[in-house]
Design a protein around this motif. Sequence first.
Motif, short mmCIF file in Angstrom:
data_model
loop_
_atom_site.label_atom_id
_atom_site.label_comp_id
_atom_site.label_asym_id
_atom_site.label_seq_id
_atom_site.Cartn_x
_atom_site.Cartn_y
_atom_site.Cartn_z
N TYR A 43 0.88 -1.02 0.20
CA TYR A 43 0.00 -0.03 0.14
C TYR A 43 0.48 1.22 0.07
CZ TYR A 43 -4.88 -2.41 1.26
OH TYR A 43 -6.01 -3.05 1.04
N GLN A 44 2.07 1.26 1.30
CA GLN A 44 3.13 2.20 1.12
C GLN A 44 3.39 2.83 -0.72
OE1 GLN A 44 3.66 4.61 4.06
NE2 GLN A 44 4.34 5.79 2.18
N LYS A 45 4.19 1.60 -1.25
CA LYS A 45 4.31 1.64 -2.27
C LYS A 45 3.88 2.12 -3.22
CE LYS A 45 7.75 -0.95 -4.90
NZ LYS A 45 8.69 -2.24 -5.45
N CYS A 46 2.17 1.61 -3.52
CA CYS A 46 1.35 1.45 -4.25
C CYS A 46 0.99 4.02 -4.04
CB CYS A 46 0.40 0.71 -4.27
SG CYS A 46 -1.17 1.58 -6.15
N GLY A 47 0.80 3.64 -3.27
CA GLY A 47 0.68 5.29 -2.53
C GLY A 47 1.41 6.17 -3.22
N ASP A 48 2.80 5.36 -2.74
CA ASP A 48 3.54 7.01 -3.09
C ASP A 48 3.76 6.83 -4.52
OD1 ASP A 48 4.70 6.89 -0.60
OD2 ASP A 48 6.37 6.10 -0.99
N ALA A 49 3.76 5.81 -5.76
CA ALA A 49 3.32 5.56 -6.82
C ALA A 49 2.22 7.23 -7.30
CB ALA A 49 3.95 4.71 -7.27
N GLY A 94 0.40 8.98 -5.43
CA GLY A 94 0.32 10.12 -5.57
C GLY A 94 -0.71 10.31 -4.17
N ASP A 152 -2.21 8.70 -0.09
CA ASP A 152 -1.85 8.23 0.91
C ASP A 152 -3.02 6.71 1.61
OD1 ASP A 152 -1.67 7.78 4.27
OD2 ASP A 152 -1.66 9.48 4.69
N SER A 160 -4.49 1.50 -10.38
CA SER A 160 -3.35 0.60 -9.33
C SER A 160 -2.92 -0.70 -9.97
CB SER A 160 -3.92 0.28 -7.70
OG SER A 160 -4.50 0.08 -7.56
N TRP A 207 -0.85 0.46 -12.41
CA TRP A 207 1.11 0.61 -11.87
C TRP A 207 1.94 -0.96 -11.85
CZ3 TRP A 207 1.92 -1.17 -6.73
CH2 TRP A 207 2.92 -0.87 -6.59
N GLU A 215 4.63 -2.09 -12.83
CA GLU A 215 5.88 -2.47 -11.81
C GLU A 215 6.68 -3.60 -11.99
OE1 GLU A 215 8.17 -0.56 -8.16
OE2 GLU A 215 6.40 -0.30 -10.10
#
Length: 194
Positions: free
Chosen positions: A104-110, A112, A114, A131, A134, A138
Amino acid sequence: MTPDLLAQCLGIPVTRAETWSGPLSAAAALYAIDSPARLAAFIAQIGHESGKFIFLVELWGPTSAQAGYEPPSVKARDLGNTHGGDGFRYRGRGLIQITGRANYQKCGDALGMDLIASPELLATPSNAALSAAWFWNEHGLNDLADAGDFETITRRINGGLTGIADREALWKQAKAALGVDESMELNGAENASS
């Protein structure tokens, strides 16, 4: 991707396809899922993963496998689930089930977003499609789709071959709807290895 074409790819009602054709077209364009072979493989995989756009959130038992999403298990550590309740909070969401705090962090960072504070954002059509595209990018799945390597695509998405018969049936149907034939796949595989 028109609603009619998406409906043909997955054998779903046009009314359901209408919700998804715009978000999928935008996400596919952003991540170069832009040939019939790539689209057929992508649509087949997301069609299977989401039950043909019915399930955007992992059904929760919890099953014994899902119980392993909770710390201190090895699976929880692999998923980055560090707090009690992370397994449920960061259960699979989207058209390709993004699972675990770290993902979730990696996807959210990519993207934009939270997703740590608001994991439910992945359960909206536009974010679910984004997602999935992405994730596809990825994990290098365009190249595998070009080569016609559907089994490896399945392993990268699923970690195994769960649901392979359904995935392959959807792939066959999507290829027919999009006009992908065996010679196109062979040419794609030759071009990918050149």
